[in-house]
Design a protein around this motif. Sequence first.
Motif, PDB file in Angstrom:
ATOM      1  N   ASN A 152     -21.452   0.976 -24.721  1.00  0.00           N
ATOM      2  CA  ASN A 152     -21.787   2.205 -25.437  1.00  0.00           C
ATOM      3  C   ASN A 152     -20.624   2.911 -26.153  1.00  0.00           C
ATOM      4  O   ASN A 152     -20.707   4.087 -26.419  1.00  0.00           O
ATOM      5  N   VAL A 153     -19.543   2.191 -26.451  1.00  0.00           N
ATOM      6  CA  VAL A 153     -18.495   2.825 -27.255  1.00  0.00           C
ATOM      7  C   VAL A 153     -18.699   2.536 -28.730  1.00  0.00           C
ATOM      8  O   VAL A 153     -17.956   3.036 -29.576  1.00  0.00           O
ATOM      9  N   GLY A 154     -19.672   1.637 -29.058  1.00  0.00           N
ATOM     10  CA  GLY A 154     -19.968   1.364 -30.474  1.00  0.00           C
ATOM     11  C   GLY A 154     -19.517  -0.018 -30.920  1.00  0.00           C
ATOM     12  O   GLY A 154     -19.291  -0.234 -32.102  1.00  0.00           O
ATOM     13  N   LYS A 155     -19.402  -0.927 -29.965  1.00  0.00           N
ATOM     14  CA  LYS A 155     -18.965  -2.278 -30.321  1.00  0.00           C
ATOM     15  C   LYS A 155     -19.955  -2.949 -31.274  1.00  0.00           C
ATOM     16  O   LYS A 155     -19.557  -3.548 -32.273  1.00  0.00           O
TER      17      LYS A 155
ATOM     18  N   ASP B 238     -14.235   5.387 -27.452  1.00  0.00           N
ATOM     19  CA  ASP B 238     -15.083   6.455 -28.005  1.00  0.00           C
ATOM     20  C   ASP B 238     -14.243   7.713 -28.112  1.00  0.00           C
ATOM     21  O   ASP B 238     -13.814   8.268 -27.099  1.00  0.00           O
TER      22      ASP B 238
ATOM     23  N   SER C 219     -15.167  10.571 -29.128  1.00  0.00           N
ATOM     24  CA  SER C 219     -15.913  11.827 -29.042  1.00  0.00           C
ATOM     25  C   SER C 219     -16.127  12.283 -27.609  1.00  0.00           C
ATOM     26  O   SER C 219     -16.652  13.355 -27.371  1.00  0.00           O
ATOM     27  N   GLU C 220     -15.799  11.439 -26.669  1.00  0.00           N
ATOM     28  CA  GLU C 220     -15.929  11.884 -25.280  1.00  0.00           C
ATOM     29  C   GLU C 220     -14.686  11.467 -24.497  1.00  0.00           C
ATOM     30  O   GLU C 220     -13.980  10.542 -24.905  1.00  0.00           O
TER      31      GLU C 220
ATOM     32  N   ASP D 109     -11.482   2.448 -19.680  1.00  0.00           N
ATOM     33  CA  ASP D 109     -10.856   2.407 -21.004  1.00  0.00           C
ATOM     34  C   ASP D 109      -9.353   2.215 -20.851  1.00  0.00           C
ATOM     35  O   ASP D 109      -8.730   1.400 -21.542  1.00  0.00           O
TER      36      ASP D 109
ATOM     37  N   ASN E 284     -13.352   5.120 -32.195  1.00  0.00           N
ATOM     38  CA  ASN E 284     -14.620   5.183 -32.921  1.00  0.00           C
ATOM     39  C   ASN E 284     -15.174   6.614 -32.920  1.00  0.00           C
ATOM     40  O   ASN E 284     -14.728   7.464 -32.156  1.00  0.00           O
ATOM     41  N   LYS E 285     -16.168   6.780 -33.757  1.00  0.00           N
ATOM     42  CA  LYS E 285     -16.882   8.052 -33.875  1.00  0.00           C
ATOM     43  C   LYS E 285     -15.973   9.156 -34.424  1.00  0.00           C
ATOM     44  O   LYS E 285     -15.975  10.287 -33.946  1.00  0.00           O
TER      45      LYS E 285
ATOM     46  N   SER F 135     -15.170   5.383 -38.190  1.00  0.00           N
ATOM     47  CA  SER F 135     -16.538   5.766 -37.857  1.00  0.00           C
ATOM     48  C   SER F 135     -17.463   4.614 -38.180  1.00  0.00           C
ATOM     49  O   SER F 135     -17.634   4.263 -39.338  1.00  0.00           O
TER      50      SER F 135
END
Lengths: 616, 458
Positions: free
Chosen positions: B233-236, B311, B313-314, B320, B337-338, B361
Amino acid sequence: MVECMVSGRDYDVIVVGGGHAGCEAAMAAARMGLSTALFTLNMDNIAQMSCNPAIGGLAKGHLVREIDAIGGMMSVCADMTGIQFKTLNGSKGPAVWSLRCQSDKAAYKVLVRRFLEGQSGLDIRQSEIISLLVDGGSVVGVVDFLGVEYKAGAVVLTVGTFMNGLVHVGDKSYSAGRSGDFASVGLSESLVRLGFNVGRFKTGTPPRIDGGSIDFSVTEVQNGDDTPEMFSIISSGPTLRQVPCYKTYTNNRTHDLIRVNIDRSPLYAGKIKGVGPRYCPSIEDKVVRFPEKENHQVFLEPEGLETDEYYVNGISTSLPYDVQVGIVNSIRGLETALITRPGYAVEYDYCNPVQLKPSLETKLYYGLFMAGQINGTSGYEEAAAQGLIAGINAAKYVKRQEPLVLRRNEAYIGVLIDDLVTRGTVEPYRMFTSRAECRLYLRQDNVEERLSLYGVETGLLSGERRAACERVMRDMVEVENFLAASKTAAGDWPPGVPLIKILKRPEVTIQNILDKYPLNFAPDVKALRKIEIKVKYEGYVSRQMDEVDRLASIDKKLINEDIDYKCLDGLSIEVRHKLEAVRPRTVGQASRIPGVTPAAISYILVMLEKRKRSVH
Amino acid sequence: MRLHDDTIAAISTPPGEGAIGIVRISGNLSLSILRSIFRNPSGGSRTDFASHLLCYGRIVTDDNLPIDEVLAVYMKAPRTYTREDVVEIHCHGGTASVREILQAVVHAGARPAEPGEFTLRAFLNGRIDLTQSEAVMDVIGAKTKRSLLCAARQLGGGLGRRITEMRERLIRLLAHLEAWIDFPEDDIPAFDLDVFRTGASAIADEAANLLATWEGGRALREGISVAIAGRPNVGKSSLLNLLLAEERAIVTDIPGTTRDTIEETLSIDGLPVRLIDTAGIREAGDMAEAEGIRRSRAAMDQAEIVILVLDGSEPLHASDMELASETAQRKSLLVINKSDLPGAWTAGDAGLSGRAVINLSARTGEGVQALMEAISALAVRDPASTEGIVITRLRHKTALEGAVLAINRFLALLEAGEPPELLSLDLRDALACMDEILGVTAVDDILDVIFSDFCIGK
């Protein structure tokens, strides 16, 4: 004229030209039992040394030693008429040691002529041959300027610089084979009519001067070796009195004089069209091309014992006579020197040697052989080496035997002929050691091991010389066996080691070993020398032998003589042209043609295999 | 000169990611090469290979380091494809193992085969018939006609020029030696040890610099593997899709060597890049974080470059940081990311300021160009000394290695005071290696230099 009634032939072999190539060719054919005639323009100039009074030198000395092992005559004649012997490169390794002698020119040509005249079955005749008799695809004789026809089984052309020879001194030029001799004017046209591709080369010589007018006291004396080597295995030492050469230098005055007069040089004025050798430039070339050099070496070499003339080695020139006088007199020691014969350049026709087979027979006509300067080479030794092979192969042709073709990995002669017939030449070809892939193996010391079998096979290595050769080689074997079988006892060297291994050590000589471990017989010293060099060089030679083996394996793959390269559309047009021009006999030869790529060789291999299978 | 009697080797499976890869060797040395690089499962050497029987074991490098598990088969002549001794080594698919095995084989004495050469031998040795041979003729024929063009293209850019220039310097040294041998009485400058020492060393150094580009050059040729790692869920997946969308050059979509990864191939600036994804596209939303990390590590193991996705944003998770520290010593890029969302941390905050960081992004595509440039820069690192010239072909590498070895032998003989005709042997070997790359021969060139550099002619 003696007519040979049965065969309708006047001679088995006719040799045209009495220079170093022609003499070897005629002698070889006659000694192989064939009735032979040597035609020369001038019987008084047989075996004339037209240029420098020396035989041998780097790579050339190797050629003369090879001629000796096969049974030719240059080696013996050079030894008997040498007035100074010197081994060049003595400070380097034995592969590049090379013997050179200064010769008494007059004595040399008298001796060669005496040998030729004493040879049964050999006639020497003075006439000018102007055309060849052709029957179908074969040359069957020659025609002289009187229109007389001489029929022969084979003809060897060794015409030197005489074909359309044109001598230049300054802006004067005249037809001549060399200074003092007529040119031969009909023969070249005859060859062109027969389809040969004829080109033009140039060479030159320096002026000769009167020794009585030289101040030797200001020059450097150059002596020969104290205990000289000899070219032939049967020679034990010089027979003539030994004399020195002298060295002096050009200077800025010489160079200025040349620069001022450069436009009077036929070469620079564009009068000379022929291509000259880069390794033998004229003094004007050296001055123009290396302007930064303040002096050039000049060697004063005696032309003989019975003359006072000196050859001025280093200032070959075709500048006008008055400039030559200025050049000579500007040189230290030559301030008042008298020019006896001016230097000159000579242009002459040669036949492109890719028109020859490796036997030196032409590809265009059976029974026609060529050797020497007509093949685009320069040098007495290169000429003699080819003459010997051409004479042998003309004789073999008449006897219907397979020709003698030496390989690149067994003789400089093989390198010489393979280079000529495969690569052609764009300047007068001279032998260099750097042309030989197997330089470490092609040494002066081992010519007997490499080549005497051919001398024995042809019968040219005979009598005393064959006996000497066999004695040395037999001694070699015995001493080598002794060194391999005997081991060291306690002492200076580690015990239990075969003596032959001890000999590999750089600091150990064969004499060191034999002093401690004596033989029970007295071997020839030449045998000991041969073993010493062989053992010490073995490691390096074996590395080069890998290359030798590679060469040998592709040189065994024959290419069919009737192959039509024009149809091989897998090859580029350029490669097809090159192959068509040379028509190589083996795949190895094809691979050495400049511009023939490895891929083209693969293609040829596939094509040959395909042919082989479709025939079966 | 190619004689068709030495030993050749090539990868005989198509390039790309097959299940198995095969390296094939043909020629006299085949068996001895196999013996020198093959080890039994126990680690010991093996000398007996029954003909036509598969043996299980592994292939090792010069330093005895294992490359891959393999099945090897020795096939004794003449019952083989080429009618010569043949060895086949079957290893895991994927470019890395096969090419490393090929390299080991070449080190052990084989020569990289030319295209079509196995078939050529099969024909020359009577193995295949005339119709089949037509195909061989076509291959070779085409090659002959185009060889100059091809060679020019292959050597286009700087490499050909660079090798030509090195070759000219080598010829200059050799010409000096040869002039010294063949013209002992002419005015040749005295033998100066220093000229030869510095001249030859400089050429060897330059060749070594070119050789050092082989790794990068290989990337150009065969592609470089890049793992996209990170916890779930980090955007891979979005990043993967973004990269692929950017290039639209999907070539393959095949399972990776572990069941947890897949590979996608794309091209960045002409550089083939194999993206190893942690099968993330199919990642279930509720996958345990531990499982995600395990898969990331599996992908990282297979890759030369790691893109670690974080990520921004959090706040960072402990996992990590673990992955970040595991990749610290590797060729890696950190993607934060993000970047379209407010940032929760910066690289400096997280103690990652020394690392290569790209803010990106995946949703808007911002930063993707920078990422691609960074990948490309990491993949082909140009040592400044070679001005961007890289070695990409094994044939060139082998030849350059030969040249370096020969020059080193020359330098040793030089120091030992050996005479010029022996020194010349090794310089000629070095020259032959360069000639092999350029497809030229040198006899006349050496003479040309002798006559132009030195005043020859008594």
